[in-house]
Design a protein around this motif. Structure first.
Motif, short mmCIF file in Angstrom:
data_model
loop_
_atom_site.label_atom_id
_atom_site.label_comp_id
_atom_site.label_asym_id
_atom_site.label_seq_id
_atom_site.Cartn_x
_atom_site.Cartn_y
_atom_site.Cartn_z
N SER A 74 -58.39 37.60 -44.22
CA SER A 74 -59.05 38.79 -43.69
C SER A 74 -58.52 39.17 -42.31
CB SER A 74 -60.56 38.56 -43.62
OG SER A 74 -60.87 37.47 -42.76
N GLN A 75 -58.12 38.18 -41.52
CA GLN A 75 -57.60 38.50 -40.19
C GLN A 75 -56.34 39.35 -40.28
OE1 GLN A 75 -58.21 35.36 -41.30
NE2 GLN A 75 -59.80 34.47 -40.00
N ASP A 132 -58.35 32.61 -43.00
CA ASP A 132 -59.45 32.37 -43.92
C ASP A 132 -59.05 32.58 -45.38
OD1 ASP A 132 -61.18 31.77 -41.88
OD2 ASP A 132 -62.09 33.77 -41.79
N HIS A 184 -65.46 28.70 -49.28
CA HIS A 184 -64.76 29.29 -48.14
C HIS A 184 -63.96 28.22 -47.42
CE1 HIS A 184 -66.87 33.15 -48.51
NE2 HIS A 184 -67.89 32.41 -48.90
N PRO A 239 -62.63 38.26 -51.86
CA PRO A 239 -62.78 38.97 -50.59
C PRO A 239 -62.97 38.01 -49.42
CG PRO A 239 -64.13 39.99 -52.28
CD PRO A 239 -63.61 38.72 -52.88
N GLY A 240 -62.30 38.29 -48.33
CA GLY A 240 -62.32 37.42 -47.16
C GLY A 240 -61.04 36.62 -47.01
N THR A 241 -60.23 36.57 -48.06
CA THR A 241 -58.97 35.84 -48.00
C THR A 241 -57.98 36.56 -47.08
OG1 THR A 241 -59.28 34.94 -50.22
CG2 THR A 241 -57.02 34.99 -49.37
N ARG A 268 -60.95 27.52 -44.17
CA ARG A 268 -60.29 28.03 -42.97
C ARG A 268 -59.28 27.01 -42.47
NH1 ARG A 268 -63.46 30.79 -37.99
NH2 ARG A 268 -63.25 32.55 -39.44
N ALA A 282 -61.14 32.64 -49.38
CA ALA A 282 -62.35 32.52 -50.19
C ALA A 282 -61.92 32.36 -51.64
CB ALA A 282 -63.24 33.75 -50.04
N GLN A 304 -57.21 42.89 -41.53
CA GLN A 304 -57.83 43.73 -40.51
C GLN A 304 -56.80 44.29 -39.54
OE1 GLN A 304 -61.46 42.06 -38.59
NE2 GLN A 304 -61.42 40.56 -40.25
N ASP A 358 -64.89 40.68 -56.20
CA ASP A 358 -65.85 39.70 -55.71
C ASP A 358 -66.47 38.91 -56.86
OD1 ASP A 358 -67.75 41.41 -56.85
OD2 ASP A 358 -68.42 42.22 -54.93
#
Length: 263
Positions: free
Chosen positions: A163-164, A251, A198, A159-161, A200, A253, A167, A177
């Motif tokens: 993410s932009q 990003d 993490h 999760p978070g990979t 970026r 993760a 969204q 997770d």
């Protein structure tokens, strides 16, 4: 970039995911900087286990062989099977590390169904398992291939990979997770290490983000077709919400796990 470029396929659509990665072969290593960092970290973590046997190894999702090469640089592997959905990746990787091992065997096909070697000392994978349809069933299948005391080592995105992008478009993988991964792996193995890192990267523009997705083969997520108006809105919103002095971020993760087969 064409305004109607399609991004996404849906997890489990192996044929379409395969086509995305096949098209990205020439551009993959130049663009997959995070995947290479994650693969190197996985190999580095493995080097701390002095009792890791190296005679019979399976790599799941070898892609162009960057992690495979790192593994063979760090360990004296005798026999390795290199698996990938893309047959060309298997043959390319087997050739790439052929001088470093006694035997490299291409094993193309879907890891959830392809016949597998047995009595393995190590099953390793980097940046692949997030694509699986049934993670628990596949891990159970791979556990059966390992000899007692064999290692099960992998990194996968969580999760978070991206993410932009998720969204703004509403599409993306449903990443498990760290807690979910721990629950699955601990039923089958003794966990030696589990960690989430993490990462970026910054790119020049939102269109470069889409090129990055295309060039690393990860367009196989969920169906999304760009129109000129959607592309303009994506660019405007990406810059407005996430833009920085050094560009626009993407990003990642990565969940890294090293485990042993239960006796």
């Amino acid at each position: 970039m064409r305004a109607d470029i399609e991004t996404g396929a849906g997890v489990g659509n192996a044929e379409r995911i395969c086509s995305y990665f096949k098209r990205s072969i020439p551009s993959y290593e130049k663009n997959a900087s995070v995947q290479q960092v994650v693969g190197q970290n996985l190999v580095d973590q493995l080097t701390s286990f002095s009792d890791l046997r190296q005679n019979r190894v399976l790599e799941v999702g070898c892609c162009t062989g960057s992690t495979t090469a790192m593994l063979c640089d760090s360990f004296d592997i005798r026999k390795i099977w290199v698996n990938d959905l893309v047959e060309e990746c298997c043959s390319m990787t087997a050739e790439r590390i052929g001088a470093q091992v006694e035997e490299a065997i291409a094993l193309p096909g879907d890891i959830e169904s392809v016949p597998l070697p047995q009595s393995l000392d190590l099953v390793i994978s980097s940046s692949t398992y997030q694509w699986l349809k049934d993670l628990a069933a596949c891990f159970t299948r791979l556990e059966a291939t390992l000899a007692e005391g064999g290692f099960f080592a992998f990194s996968m995105f969580g999760p978070g990979t991206m993410s932009q992008v998720q969204q703004l478009t509403g599409v993306g993988l449903n990443y498990p997770d760290e807690n979910s991964i721990h629950a699955i792996v601990s039923r089958l193995f003794t966990i030696e290490l589990i960690d989430t890192s993490h990462h970026r990267i910054y790119l020049d523009s939102p269109r470069e983000v889409l090129r990055h997705i295309k060039n690393t083969g990860v367009g196989g997520v969920c169906g999304f077709r760009w129109t000129p108006s959607k592309l303009r809105a994506f660019e405007t919103e990406y810059c407005s919400r996430f833009g920085a002095a050094n560009g626009v971020p993407v990003d990642y993760a990565a969940i890294t796990v090293i485990a042993r087969k239960l006796s």
